[in-house]
Design a protein around this motif. Structure first.
Motif, mmCIF file in Angstrom:
data_model
loop_
_atom_site.group_PDB
_atom_site.id
_atom_site.type_symbol
_atom_site.label_atom_id
_atom_site.label_comp_id
_atom_site.label_asym_id
_atom_site.label_seq_id
_atom_site.Cartn_x
_atom_site.Cartn_y
_atom_site.Cartn_z
ATOM 1 N N SER A 70 43.414 38.069 35.018
ATOM 2 C CA SER A 70 42.941 37.743 36.372
ATOM 3 C C SER A 70 42.738 39.017 37.200
ATOM 4 C CB SER A 70 43.923 36.804 37.073
ATOM 5 O OG SER A 70 45.167 37.441 37.313
ATOM 6 N N MET A 71 43.625 39.993 37.016
ATOM 7 C CA MET A 71 43.485 41.258 37.731
ATOM 8 C C MET A 71 42.240 42.018 37.258
ATOM 9 S SD MET A 71 47.540 42.273 37.772
ATOM 10 C CE MET A 71 47.458 43.885 38.509
ATOM 11 N N LYS A 72 41.927 41.912 35.971
ATOM 12 C CA LYS A 72 40.713 42.547 35.452
ATOM 13 C C LYS A 72 39.464 41.875 36.021
ATOM 14 C CE LYS A 72 42.553 44.440 31.133
ATOM 15 N NZ LYS A 72 42.476 44.417 29.642
ATOM 16 N N GLU A 73 39.532 40.538 36.163
ATOM 17 C CA GLU A 73 38.397 39.836 36.781
ATOM 18 C C GLU A 73 38.209 40.280 38.229
ATOM 19 O OE1 GLU A 73 38.359 35.649 34.206
ATOM 20 O OE2 GLU A 73 39.438 35.735 36.120
ATOM 21 N N SER A 74 39.319 40.448 38.949
ATOM 22 C CA SER A 74 39.246 40.941 40.331
ATOM 23 C C SER A 74 38.687 42.359 40.378
ATOM 24 C CB SER A 74 40.638 40.915 40.978
ATOM 25 O OG SER A 74 40.944 39.650 41.490
ATOM 26 N N MET A 75 39.112 43.191 39.432
ATOM 27 C CA MET A 75 38.622 44.566 39.397
ATOM 28 C C MET A 75 37.125 44.597 39.102
ATOM 29 S SD MET A 75 39.387 47.705 39.918
ATOM 30 C CE MET A 75 41.168 47.930 39.801
ATOM 31 N N ASN A 76 36.646 43.685 38.281
ATOM 32 C CA ASN A 76 35.204 43.608 38.004
ATOM 33 C C ASN A 76 34.418 43.291 39.279
ATOM 34 O OD1 ASN A 76 35.502 44.168 35.274
ATOM 35 N ND2 ASN A 76 35.638 42.011 34.689
ATOM 36 N N TYR B 197 31.451 47.865 44.948
ATOM 37 C CA TYR B 197 31.317 49.281 45.301
ATOM 38 C C TYR B 197 30.362 50.031 44.366
ATOM 39 C CZ TYR B 197 35.073 48.582 48.644
ATOM 40 O OH TYR B 197 35.819 48.142 49.709
ATOM 41 N N ASN B 198 29.782 49.281 43.416
ATOM 42 C CA ASN B 198 28.774 49.839 42.510
ATOM 43 C C ASN B 198 29.280 51.076 41.761
ATOM 44 O OD1 ASN B 198 26.238 49.751 41.298
ATOM 45 N ND2 ASN B 198 25.356 51.199 42.763
ATOM 46 N N LEU C 180 43.693 34.390 46.725
ATOM 47 C CA LEU C 180 43.436 33.540 45.564
ATOM 48 C C LEU C 180 41.990 33.048 45.498
ATOM 49 C CD1 LEU C 180 46.740 31.450 45.640
ATOM 50 C CD2 LEU C 180 46.170 33.311 44.073
ATOM 51 N N ILE C 181 41.427 32.705 46.640
ATOM 52 C CA ILE C 181 40.081 32.130 46.671
ATOM 53 C C ILE C 181 38.996 33.199 46.816
ATOM 54 C CG2 ILE C 181 38.552 30.507 47.863
ATOM 55 C CD1 ILE C 181 40.879 29.136 46.489
ATOM 56 N N LYS C 182 39.235 34.196 47.648
ATOM 57 C CA LYS C 182 38.197 35.195 47.924
ATOM 58 C C LYS C 182 37.695 35.916 46.671
ATOM 59 C CE LYS C 182 37.046 38.994 51.056
ATOM 60 N NZ LYS C 182 37.520 39.859 52.170
ATOM 61 N N PRO C 183 38.582 36.355 45.749
ATOM 62 C CA PRO C 183 38.062 37.008 44.541
ATOM 63 C C PRO C 183 37.166 36.088 43.712
ATOM 64 C CG PRO C 183 40.420 37.389 44.767
ATOM 65 C CD PRO C 183 40.056 36.356 45.788
ATOM 66 N N ILE C 184 37.469 34.796 43.693
ATOM 67 C CA ILE C 184 36.661 33.845 42.932
ATOM 68 C C ILE C 184 35.284 33.687 43.577
ATOM 69 C CG2 ILE C 184 36.445 31.431 42.216
ATOM 70 C CD1 ILE C 184 39.498 31.333 41.997
ATOM 71 N N ILE C 185 35.249 33.530 44.893
ATOM 72 C CA ILE C 185 33.977 33.368 45.593
ATOM 73 C C ILE C 185 33.092 34.587 45.386
ATOM 74 C CG2 ILE C 185 32.937 33.232 47.902
ATOM 75 C CD1 ILE C 185 35.282 31.435 48.709
ATOM 76 N N GLN C 186 33.695 35.780 45.445
ATOM 77 C CA GLN C 186 32.894 36.992 45.255
ATOM 78 C C GLN C 186 32.495 37.169 43.794
ATOM 79 O OE1 GLN C 186 34.184 40.505 47.300
ATOM 80 N NE2 GLN C 186 34.160 39.457 49.276
ATOM 81 N N ALA C 187 33.336 36.694 42.858
ATOM 82 C CA ALA C 187 32.952 36.728 41.444
ATOM 83 C C ALA C 187 31.718 35.853 41.219
ATOM 84 C CB ALA C 187 34.114 36.242 40.574
ATOM 85 N N ILE C 188 31.690 34.698 41.865
ATOM 86 C CA ILE C 188 30.520 33.806 41.764
ATOM 87 C C ILE C 188 29.286 34.495 42.329
ATOM 88 C CG2 ILE C 188 29.517 31.647 42.643
ATOM 89 C CD1 ILE C 188 32.359 30.441 42.494
ATOM 90 N N GLN C 189 29.431 35.177 43.463
ATOM 91 C CA GLN C 189 28.306 35.876 44.092
ATOM 92 C C GLN C 189 27.725 36.946 43.187
ATOM 93 O OE1 GLN C 189 30.088 37.255 47.728
ATOM 94 N NE2 GLN C 189 29.842 35.292 48.794
ATOM 95 N N PHE C 190 28.601 37.622 42.405
ATOM 96 C CA PHE C 190 28.147 38.681 41.499
ATOM 97 C C PHE C 190 27.903 38.165 40.077
ATOM 98 C CE2 PHE C 190 30.455 41.379 44.688
ATOM 99 C CZ PHE C 190 29.365 42.146 45.078
ATOM 100 N N ASN C 191 27.981 36.837 39.914
ATOM 101 C CA ASN C 191 27.762 36.212 38.605
ATOM 102 C C ASN C 191 28.733 36.757 37.551
ATOM 103 O OD1 ASN C 191 26.468 34.352 36.923
ATOM 104 N ND2 ASN C 191 24.998 35.888 36.184
ATOM 105 N N LEU C 192 30.008 36.831 37.932
ATOM 106 C CA LEU C 192 31.052 37.356 37.056
ATOM 107 C C LEU C 192 32.023 36.239 36.656
ATOM 108 C CD1 LEU C 192 31.855 40.596 39.094
ATOM 109 C CD2 LEU C 192 30.616 40.506 36.916
ATOM 110 N N SER C 193 32.781 36.498 35.602
ATOM 111 C CA SER C 193 33.771 35.522 35.129
ATOM 112 C C SER C 193 34.960 35.444 36.097
ATOM 113 C CB SER C 193 34.270 35.926 33.743
ATOM 114 O OG SER C 193 35.382 35.121 33.366
#
Length: 394
Positions: free
Chosen positions: A260-266, A272-273, A316-329
């Protein structure tokens, strides 16, 4: 006679005693603590000292703190102290910021009436993003409009990122001995402030990092440390563990937290590109902190205030929402949300309220009410599915 700058810290708890006071004293600040707890105020003023036990995985040492004073914020002379200080720092818990704001507003009004031109900087050290900015908004809502310009000219509201694990300390209950005030901390700490918000001439404070890019430090702590810490707590509790050390040494729990931490780091890499954490060095350092066998940090403590942690803009929710925005797992991040919805703690009002809401409305509607995730959104369905799946296997 040695010259001291003066600082006042709202909150005599672990962050105040375990981080703020030692850092400010090292830079020649005379530090006053401010609190409402009469017993704690009396103890601090009785002994004027305490010990910080700095506990690592392989070694431990201590730092003695002297010349500590504590003021009752409800005393008639409190405003006199507040009027004289050069710096204010705050760590009272998010829910108590409004009360502190009242004291600050009253003091700003006094400063304005006396045409006091001395700058006052206020650093908010709460575990929230942009705490100084949010605190400023609270203050300005209370402050008369004709004093706003004065406030803008002479009062600095500073966002900061504070990072140090300070678990609940098993105090010596002998209130005739200063060890009843001792604090245990991990060796690591980080205190970063937004230098753009500082008013007047900045006096260097040893141990504080100033930056023009605070958002990076906030995001790194928020998305990695805070998110990982919360998931470790909620998922670890489901496995029957009581402490971080116990939970992190369960390979199943460790894998969920690590992934989960790796997904957040992605998410941060995309935001930050750039590759922020080459070879997972930062994530590994956080794991080492969680895996400190000499610090007993209870999962129930870490999991407190689950409704706040489940809000759309929280860990808990914010990393998921931003993962969706960047099309990430975000497969593993979902475990944190599902586990948080199962958090039970009879000593935590939010935990009790959350479980009552679930009984009354069900998971899908609670996700809408608490996390603002529409009941028809696929993310809502994914969380409900995982929640039911985990619950069957408990």
């Amino acid at each position: 006679m040695r010259f001291f700058m003066k600082a006042l810290h709202f909150g005599s708890g672990n962050i105040g005693r375990g981080l703020v006071v030692p850092i400010l004293q090292k830079s020649d600040y005379e530090v006053y603590l401010a609190d409402v707890d009469t017993n704690l105020i009396q103890l601090i003023n009785k002994f004027n000292k305490y010990r910080i036990n700095i506990i690592g995985n392989k070694n431990r040492y201590f730092q003695d703190i002297f010349n500590v004073k504590c003021i009752d914020v409800n005393s008639h002379y409190f405003s006199d102290y507040l009027f004289c200080v050069d710096l204010v720092t705050i760590s009272v818990g998010v829910n108590n910021l409004y009360t502190v704001a009242i004291k600050i507003v009253n003091n700003i009004i006094i400063r304005f009436k006396k045409n006091h031109k001395k700058v006052l900087n206020i650093i908010v050290c709460e575990n929230i993003v942009l705490g100084g900015t949010k605190f400023k908004k609270i203050v300005l809502k209370m402050l008369p409009l004709h004093i706003h310009q004065y406030c803008h000219n002479y009062i600095g509201f500073i966002d900061s990122c504070v990072d140090r694990i300070i678990p609940l300390t098993n105090h010596n209950n002998d209130y005739n001995h200063p060890s009843c005030l001792d604090v245990s901390v991990e060796p690591f700490y980080e205190w970063v402030i937004d230098q753009k918000q500082y008013k007047g001439c900045y006096k260097h404070i040893v141990g504080i990092v100033k930056t023009k890019n605070l958002s990076f430090f906030l995001d790194r702590k928020f998305f990695i440390l805070n998110t990982g810490h919360a998931i470790l707590a909620y998922f670890g509790l489901l496995h029957g563990y009581e402490t971080t050390y116990q939970a992190i040494n369960d390979m199943n729990v460790k894998n969920i937290v690590q992934q989960s931490m790796k997904e957040s780091m992605n998410v941060l890499n995309s935001k930050y590109n750039q590759i922020i954490d080459k070879n997972d060095i930062y994530i590994s350092s956080v794991f080492d902190r969680f895996n400190n066998k000499n610090i007993t940090d209870y999962l129930l403590r870490i999991g407190r205030n689950p409704i706040n942690k489940l809000k759309k803009q929280d860990r808990l929710i914010k990393p998921i929402i931003q993962a969706i925005q960047f099309n990430l797992s975000y497969k593993y991040l979902l475990y944190g949300v599902a586990s948080a919805l199962m958090y039970k703690n009879i000593h935590d009002n939010e935990a009790i309220k959350l479980q009552n809401l679930i009984k009354e409305y069900g998971i899908s509607l609670v996700l809408y009410k608490v996390s603002e995730i529409d009941v028809h959104h696929y993310l809502n369905n994914e969380i409900v599915y995982l929640y039911n799946k985990i619950k069957k296997n408990i």
